[in-house]
Design a protein around this motif. Structure first.
Motif, mmCIF file in Angstrom:
data_model
loop_
_atom_site.group_PDB
_atom_site.id
_atom_site.type_symbol
_atom_site.label_atom_id
_atom_site.label_comp_id
_atom_site.label_asym_id
_atom_site.label_seq_id
_atom_site.Cartn_x
_atom_site.Cartn_y
_atom_site.Cartn_z
ATOM 1 N N PHE A 171 -0.217 17.847 19.583
ATOM 2 C CA PHE A 171 0.310 17.613 18.246
ATOM 3 C C PHE A 171 1.648 16.908 18.434
ATOM 4 N N LYS A 172 1.892 15.856 17.662
ATOM 5 C CA LYS A 172 3.166 15.161 17.764
ATOM 6 C C LYS A 172 3.490 14.492 16.441
ATOM 7 N N VAL A 173 4.728 14.028 16.350
ATOM 8 C CA VAL A 173 5.187 13.311 15.157
ATOM 9 C C VAL A 173 5.219 11.829 15.509
ATOM 10 N N THR A 174 4.607 11.012 14.670
ATOM 11 C CA THR A 174 4.632 9.572 14.886
ATOM 12 C C THR A 174 5.261 8.894 13.668
ATOM 13 N N LYS A 175 5.835 7.727 13.905
ATOM 14 C CA LYS A 175 6.472 6.985 12.820
ATOM 15 C C LYS A 175 5.482 5.971 12.272
ATOM 16 N N ARG A 176 5.289 6.016 10.971
ATOM 17 C CA ARG A 176 4.462 5.022 10.289
ATOM 18 C C ARG A 176 5.420 3.981 9.727
ATOM 19 N N GLU A 177 5.280 2.754 10.169
ATOM 20 C CA GLU A 177 6.185 1.671 9.769
ATOM 21 C C GLU A 177 6.021 1.319 8.292
ATOM 22 N N GLU A 178 7.040 0.698 7.740
ATOM 23 C CA GLU A 178 6.978 0.191 6.374
ATOM 24 C C GLU A 178 5.858 -0.839 6.299
ATOM 25 N N ARG A 225 -0.913 -2.256 -2.403
ATOM 26 C CA ARG A 225 -1.144 -2.709 -3.777
ATOM 27 C C ARG A 225 -1.241 -1.496 -4.687
ATOM 28 N N ASN A 226 -0.653 -1.629 -5.861
ATOM 29 C CA ASN A 226 -0.789 -0.610 -6.882
ATOM 30 C C ASN A 226 -2.240 -0.650 -7.350
ATOM 31 N N PRO A 227 -3.004 0.427 -7.201
ATOM 32 C CA PRO A 227 -4.421 0.381 -7.565
ATOM 33 C C PRO A 227 -4.666 0.179 -9.059
ATOM 34 N N ARG A 228 -3.710 0.545 -9.868
ATOM 35 C CA ARG A 228 -3.880 0.410 -11.315
ATOM 36 C C ARG A 228 -3.641 -1.025 -11.785
ATOM 37 N N THR A 229 -2.571 -1.651 -11.243
ATOM 38 C CA THR A 229 -2.199 -2.985 -11.723
ATOM 39 C C THR A 229 -2.521 -4.102 -10.734
ATOM 40 N N GLY A 230 -2.692 -3.752 -9.477
ATOM 41 C CA GLY A 230 -2.947 -4.769 -8.455
ATOM 42 C C GLY A 230 -1.676 -5.421 -7.936
ATOM 43 N N ASP A 231 -0.513 -5.023 -8.466
ATOM 44 C CA ASP A 231 0.751 -5.601 -8.021
ATOM 45 C C ASP A 231 1.080 -5.150 -6.600
ATOM 46 N N PRO A 232 1.663 -6.047 -5.801
ATOM 47 C CA PRO A 232 2.061 -5.640 -4.453
ATOM 48 C C PRO A 232 3.242 -4.672 -4.509
ATOM 49 N N ILE A 233 3.222 -3.690 -3.612
ATOM 50 C CA ILE A 233 4.311 -2.723 -3.510
ATOM 51 C C ILE A 233 4.663 -2.540 -2.032
ATOM 52 N N THR A 234 5.866 -2.084 -1.780
ATOM 53 C CA THR A 234 6.287 -1.774 -0.421
ATOM 54 C C THR A 234 6.183 -0.274 -0.228
ATOM 55 N N ILE A 235 5.442 0.127 0.793
ATOM 56 C CA ILE A 235 5.296 1.537 1.134
ATOM 57 C C ILE A 235 6.324 1.835 2.224
ATOM 58 N N ALA A 236 7.205 2.772 1.973
ATOM 59 C CA ALA A 236 8.316 3.073 2.876
ATOM 60 C C ALA A 236 7.830 3.645 4.209
ATOM 61 N N ALA A 237 8.638 3.432 5.251
ATOM 62 C CA ALA A 237 8.372 4.029 6.553
ATOM 63 C C ALA A 237 8.495 5.540 6.431
ATOM 64 N N THR A 238 7.715 6.267 7.216
ATOM 65 C CA THR A 238 7.747 7.720 7.156
ATOM 66 C C THR A 238 7.304 8.330 8.479
ATOM 67 N N LEU A 239 7.622 9.576 8.663
ATOM 68 C CA LEU A 239 7.158 10.310 9.829
ATOM 69 C C LEU A 239 5.934 11.126 9.425
ATOM 70 N N VAL A 240 4.892 11.113 10.266
ATOM 71 C CA VAL A 240 3.669 11.848 9.961
ATOM 72 C C VAL A 240 3.223 12.653 11.185
#
Length: 91
Positions: free
Chosen positions: A50-57, A61-76
């Motif tokens: 088990f380990k923590v990995t970084k998911r990059e930014e 796409r917003n599934p409702r509108t189709g507009d592009p969005i930026t998903i922030a980097a996070t630890l998972v």
């Protein structure tokens, strides 16, 4: 298998009562969670790591509108199965 079934299985294998098995399982899971929260990895020989990995930014796409969005980097949290576990599952 859910947690209750897992506790029953542990109780049978380790010759413990269900209460002790439940406490042991809870202690193991709590220890893994705390280690991951501190950024440490947990390696269990013959089972996996088990380990923590970084998911990059990334862009999404917003599934409702189709507009592009930026998903922030996070630890998972992540799990990597050992070769022994993979081989057991294959056979």
């Amino acid at each position: 298998m859910n947690k209750e079934e897992l506790v029953k299985k542990i109780a049978g294998i380790a010759s413990l009562n269900k209460g002790s098995s439940s406490k042991a399982l809870d202690a193991i899971l709590q220890t893994i969670k705390e280690s991951l929260k501190e950024g440490d990895s947990v390696n269990i020989a013959g089972f996996g790591a088990f380990k923590v990995t970084k998911r990059e930014e990334r862009q999404g796409r917003n599934p409702r509108t189709g507009d592009p969005i930026t998903i922030a980097a996070t630890l998972v949290p992540s799990f990597t199965a050992s070769k022994t576990l993979k081989d057991m599952v294959k056979s």
